[in-house]
Scaffold this active site. Structure first.
Site, PDB file in Angstrom:
ATOM      1  N   GLU A 278       0.736  -1.251   0.003  1.00 28.15           N
ATOM      2  CA  GLU A 278      -0.011  -0.004   0.097  1.00 28.15           C
ATOM      3  C   GLU A 278       0.979   1.140  -0.179  1.00 28.15           C
ATOM      4  OE1 GLU A 278      -4.259  -0.374   1.721  1.00 28.15           O
ATOM      5  OE2 GLU A 278      -3.088   0.197   3.156  1.00 28.15           O
ATOM      6  N   GLU A 281       2.212   1.593  -3.312  1.00 29.64           N
ATOM      7  CA  GLU A 281       1.258   2.141  -4.083  1.00 29.64           C
ATOM      8  C   GLU A 281       0.887   3.708  -4.044  1.00 29.64           C
ATOM      9  OE1 GLU A 281      -2.402   0.193  -4.159  1.00 29.64           O
ATOM     10  OE2 GLU A 281      -3.348   1.529  -5.468  1.00 29.64           O
ATOM     11  N   CYS A 298      -8.207  -2.125   3.221  1.00 32.63           N
ATOM     12  CA  CYS A 298      -8.357  -3.162   4.272  1.00 32.63           C
ATOM     13  C   CYS A 298      -9.675  -3.622   4.747  1.00 32.63           C
ATOM     14  CB  CYS A 298      -7.575  -2.919   5.729  1.00 32.63           C
ATOM     15  SG  CYS A 298      -5.777  -2.534   5.096  1.00 32.63           S
ATOM     16  N   SER A 318      -7.143   1.835  -2.817  1.00 32.67           N
ATOM     17  CA  SER A 318      -6.148   0.961  -3.219  1.00 32.67           C
ATOM     18  C   SER A 318      -6.456  -0.341  -3.669  1.00 32.67           C
ATOM     19  CB  SER A 318      -5.194   0.858  -2.044  1.00 32.67           C
ATOM     20  OG  SER A 318      -4.451  -0.206  -1.909  1.00 32.67           O
ATOM     21  N   LYS A 357     -15.883 -10.061   6.260  1.00 31.97           N
ATOM     22  CA  LYS A 357     -15.167 -10.612   5.831  1.00 31.97           C
ATOM     23  C   LYS A 357     -15.545 -12.108   5.187  1.00 31.97           C
ATOM     24  CE  LYS A 357     -11.108  -8.282   7.098  1.00 31.97           C
ATOM     25  NZ  LYS A 357     -10.532  -7.808   6.334  1.00 31.97           N
ATOM     26  N   GLU A 360     -16.475 -10.993   1.941  1.00 29.45           N
ATOM     27  CA  GLU A 360     -15.441 -10.868   1.193  1.00 29.45           C
ATOM     28  C   GLU A 360     -14.687 -12.480   0.776  1.00 29.45           C
ATOM     29  OE1 GLU A 360     -11.993  -9.462   3.108  1.00 29.45           O
ATOM     30  OE2 GLU A 360     -11.420  -8.077   1.793  1.00 29.45           O
ATOM     31  N   GLU A 365     -13.585 -12.875  -7.248  1.00 32.45           N
ATOM     32  CA  GLU A 365     -12.011 -12.585  -7.710  1.00 32.45           C
ATOM     33  C   GLU A 365     -11.110 -12.900  -6.718  1.00 32.45           C
ATOM     34  OE1 GLU A 365     -15.069 -10.528  -6.869  1.00 32.45           O
ATOM     35  OE2 GLU A 365     -14.140  -8.566  -5.832  1.00 32.45           O
ATOM     36  N   CYS A 502     -11.514  -2.208  14.072  1.00 25.54           N
ATOM     37  CA  CYS A 502     -11.935  -3.806  14.128  1.00 25.54           C
ATOM     38  C   CYS A 502     -12.038  -4.324  15.603  1.00 25.54           C
ATOM     39  CB  CYS A 502     -11.041  -4.577  13.482  1.00 25.54           C
ATOM     40  SG  CYS A 502     -10.341  -4.014  11.716  1.00 25.54           S
TER      41      CYS A 502
END
Lengths: 577, 174
Positions: A278, A281, A298, A318, A357, A360, A365, A502
């Site tokens: 990150e 990037e 994240c 990102s 999550k 996710e 993908e 979190c």
């Protein structure tokens, strides 16, 4: 200050305070169901009713302001009788299947029923009957168990500002549901699970993955790997009556080994990896006039929010996968090759503080060849149930260490679980990469704490860079508006969907106390300050991983395995009238 | 310009929105009423457009639309059957009448048949208690009926097509 009497105790309260808060300040407990601190009081459940002298009817103390000279009875016979009737009526319109309920022994309705000695069925009658909504990969909705307190609705609308669910219809037919009762998966819900944390019953709960995990553990052909999110180690102890903010990493590792996992790795390792990617990037975007500001990726809740509501800004996010997906990707490529295991036999389980999550990990993908990066996600709560099932007495477990090589981490990764943590970790590495020097103070106080939007400006070589931390998805709107108007001054923005990060995720132990979040945050900062290495680029295992496999951050190989893409998921306007 | 994709309807909604201030939450109910006066019910696409216009989540608008009895979420049929469920009719067994009509048309109260011929509605009192139990179809009253009369009444209306019974759009798109 106003003088008043509660239960014949003379007290002073501030003007505008509710009777409930005034009573609380002197240690008088009034039971509540629909009340949520700091949100609009609705007075819907009436369980907090009290007797006010001179008033004909009982009044709801959560929504009733104090006035000068008032005299309140919070526990008179009349009040108690009223409360008991309310509980009895709620219980009678409830499935009463406590024995097979996931919230058994952790249910506010059950507690109240016990407290007010409900021992018989006095109001047997018609019960509401609704199907369970199992459409989503993360959250189950069971409207039959709903007592219509509206806490989930208020959190969804007022705190998260998503507004996926609301009350519909009225009277006996009223339910909390998505538009057109279509199911969570077809709504704007980002599955953050904050509604689960506030639900007094099991009307909202996570979709359990325990069966899949148990099956994989029993399958001898599978090489089972588990990883632990940064925030779980600071909260799991609460389920075992440890004080909030107790760090339980060592015991947790032993417990997972005893469950039968072949390897116990740390998501913190891939948090360091995320930072390497990150930060690189970000620097690339700054140096090459890329899309700025850049958002962190994240938090899958934030990504889902952007995909649903603002697909125009997806280019700002990102492209890095979230840390646990990176860990899974590395396990199924680099690690599989190194250990000579067929990636199809590796079963990766993530222990996460998060409900999104789960969704996710089911994204198509996020896979290497045809194998999902992460096969199953368990929340902190589910892990507790798993330990119980396996007969593991958590409190008595000895401590242990993570396996190598995907278990090593730095302090920067430890703070990923709090709001501001990703930003702090990224800045530590980005500063070094841009200037070749280390930051003087590692603790970046402006991005710590529980403010809604936290800002910091840092001078890096000759550039003044502005950073922001969005603490809770409800605060994102002005930031996005600024970007769309072209007036945003920021270069890098961290977003965490859950207020506090979190540590307060939708998969964490159920709690209603705000101060717990502070203590959990503190625990993570403590882990960081105890570490020898506190910057992600100092992680030896990550360095080796780059030498042996990825060559350098953002290389072609890294892009293939550690980065992802996002999709426009805006709910399309119906065209057929 | 693709009329099939709801372009025309969207323009029509925008025309209605001109009379209101954007992002003003208090205009929600008048907006819903205006939309219903065009279609006779609230189509999902219209609710989505309103959601964008007043800047409120669709869930809240759906909640409001289902809270008030005056709003409908399904289109009206050509013939509206109103079954009185007031006290006098209840005493005269109107629940059986309702059940008979629901069974005959294979829909529930509040719904419309698939051929869009009939809509059943429950009303709380028509004010014709002396001839209880009462059912009205469009403007016609049927009093002191029994379950046996239902097939004959329905037959009457399934033959004639009353297209002009449907509310017509009142919006001028100039």
């Amino acid at each position: 200050m106003i003088q008043l009497k509660i239960n014949n105790v003379a007290i002073k309260a501030e003007e505008g305070m509710s009777v409930l808060d005034a009573a609380k300040s002197v240690g008088i407990h009034i039971p509540t169901l629909c009340h949520l601190k700091d949100l609009t009081p609705t007075g819907a459940c009436r369980i907090c009713v009290v007797e006010v002298e001179g008033q004909r009817n009982l009044v709801p103390s959560c929504a009733y302001p104090v006035f000068k000279g008032m005299s309140v009875e919070t526990n008179s016979a009349r009040v108690r009788r009223a409360r008991k009737t309310i509980v009895e009526l709620l219980v009678e319109n409830h499935p009463q299947d406590c024995l097979v309920c996931v919230r058994n022994k952790n249910c506010e309705l059950q507690d109240l029923s016990d407290k007010y000695s409900v021992r018989e069925h006095r109001y047997v009658g018609e019960k509401k009957d609704h199907a369970i909504d199992i459409s989503s990969a993360s959250i189950e909705r069971d409207p039959a168990k709903c007592i219509l307190c509206g806490r989930c609705v208020r959190v969804c609308h007022e705190v998260q500002k998503v507004g996926a669910i609301d009350f519909t219809k009225r009277g006996f037919l009223s339910t909390v549901t998505t538009p057109y009762n279509k199911g969570i998966n077809i709504s704007d819900c980002i599955l953050c699970g904050q509604c689960i944390l506030v639900c007094p019953t099991a009307a909202l709960r996570e979709k359990s993955s325990m069966k899949e995990v148990a099956a994989a553990l029993n399958d001898k052909r599978k090489f089972t790997v588990v990883q632990i999110a940064p925030a779980v180690r600071a909260t799991l102890g609460e389920e075992y009556n440890m004080p909030p903010g107790t760090e339980v990493t060592g015991k947790l590792i032993t417990g997972l080994r005893r469950l039968g996992f072949n390897k116990v790795f740390d998501t913190n390792f891939s948090a360091d990896l995320t930072i390497m990617e990150e930060a690189t990037e970000l620097i690339h975007r700054i140096n090459n006039n890329g899309k700025l500001p850049m958002f962190t990726s994240c938090c899958p809740g934030w990504v889902k929010y952007a995909e649903h509501n603002k697909p125009e800004i997806l280019e700002h996010i990102s492209t890095c996968k979230s840390p646990h997906e990176m860990e899974g990707a590395v396990l199924k490529t680099y690690y599989a090759k190194k250990m000579e295991i067929d990636p199809k036999d590796i079963f990766v389980v993530s222990i996460m503080p998060c409900t999104v999550k789960k969704y996710e990990s089911s994204r198509s993908e996020l896979k290497e060849e045809s194998y999902a990066d992460v096969d199953a996600v368990l929340t902190t709560r589910e892990l507790t149930r798993f330990f119980k099932l396996a007969g593991i007495e958590f409190n008595d477990l000895p401590e242990d260490n993570f396996d190598d090589p995907l278990g090593e981490s730095t302090g920067a990764a430890a703070i990923f679980g709090t709001s501001g943590g990703v930003m702090e970790a990224a800045l530590r590495t980005a500063y070094y990469k841009l200037t070749g020097k280390e930051l003087e103070t590692l603790e970046l106080e402006p991005v710590r704490g529980d403010k809604n939007i936290k800002e910091i400006s840092i001078k890096i070589s000759d550039m003044e860079l502005n950073f922001a931390v969005v603490n809770g998805i409800g605060n994102i709107k002005p930031i996005i508006d600024d970007i769309q108007n072209g007036t945003s001054k920021y270069h890098f923005i961290e977003v965490m969907t859950c207020p506090g990060g979190c540590v307060n995720g939708g998969g964490q132990p159920i709690h209603q106390k705000n101060d717990k979040i502070q203590k959990r945050m503190k625990a993570l900062y403590q882990i960081d300050s105890n570490m020898t290495y506190r910057r992600s680029h100092e992680n030896e295992s990550v360095k080796i991983l780059y030498e042996e496999f990825f060559t350098e951050p953002n290389s072609y190989c890294a892009h293939e395995i550690l980065h992802t893409k996002y999709f426009d998921r805006k709910i399309k306007r119906k065209t057929q009238i | 310009m693709n009329i099939k994709n709801g372009y025309f309807e969207k323009k029509m909604h925008e025309h209605i929105f001109k009379n209101y201030e954007a992002k003003d939450k208090s205009s929600l109910i008048p907006l819903l009423q205006d939309i219903q006066s065009i279609y006779g019910y609230l189509p999902e696409a219209a609710l989505q457009d309103i959601s964008d216009f007043v800047d409120m989540p669709l869930s809240r608008i759906y909640g409001v639309a289902t809270f008030y009895n005056q709003f409908r979420l399904t289109p009206l049929g050509e013939n509206i059957i109103r079954v009185c469920r007031g006290t006098a009719c209840h005493v005269k067994n109107s629940s059986n009448i309702l059940f008979a009509i629901e069974t005959a048309l294979n829909i529930k109260a509040g719904e419309t048949t698939r051929d869009k011929k009939f809509t059943i509605e429950i009303v709380n009192c028509i004010g014709a208690c002396s001839i209880a139990p009462v059912v009205t179809v469009n403007e016609d009253y049927y009093g002191r009926i029994s379950v046996k009369d239902i097939p004959n009444i329905l037959k009457k209306y399934s033959k004639v097509s009353k297209k002009d019974n449907l509310p017509q759009p009142e919006v001028n798109l100039a």
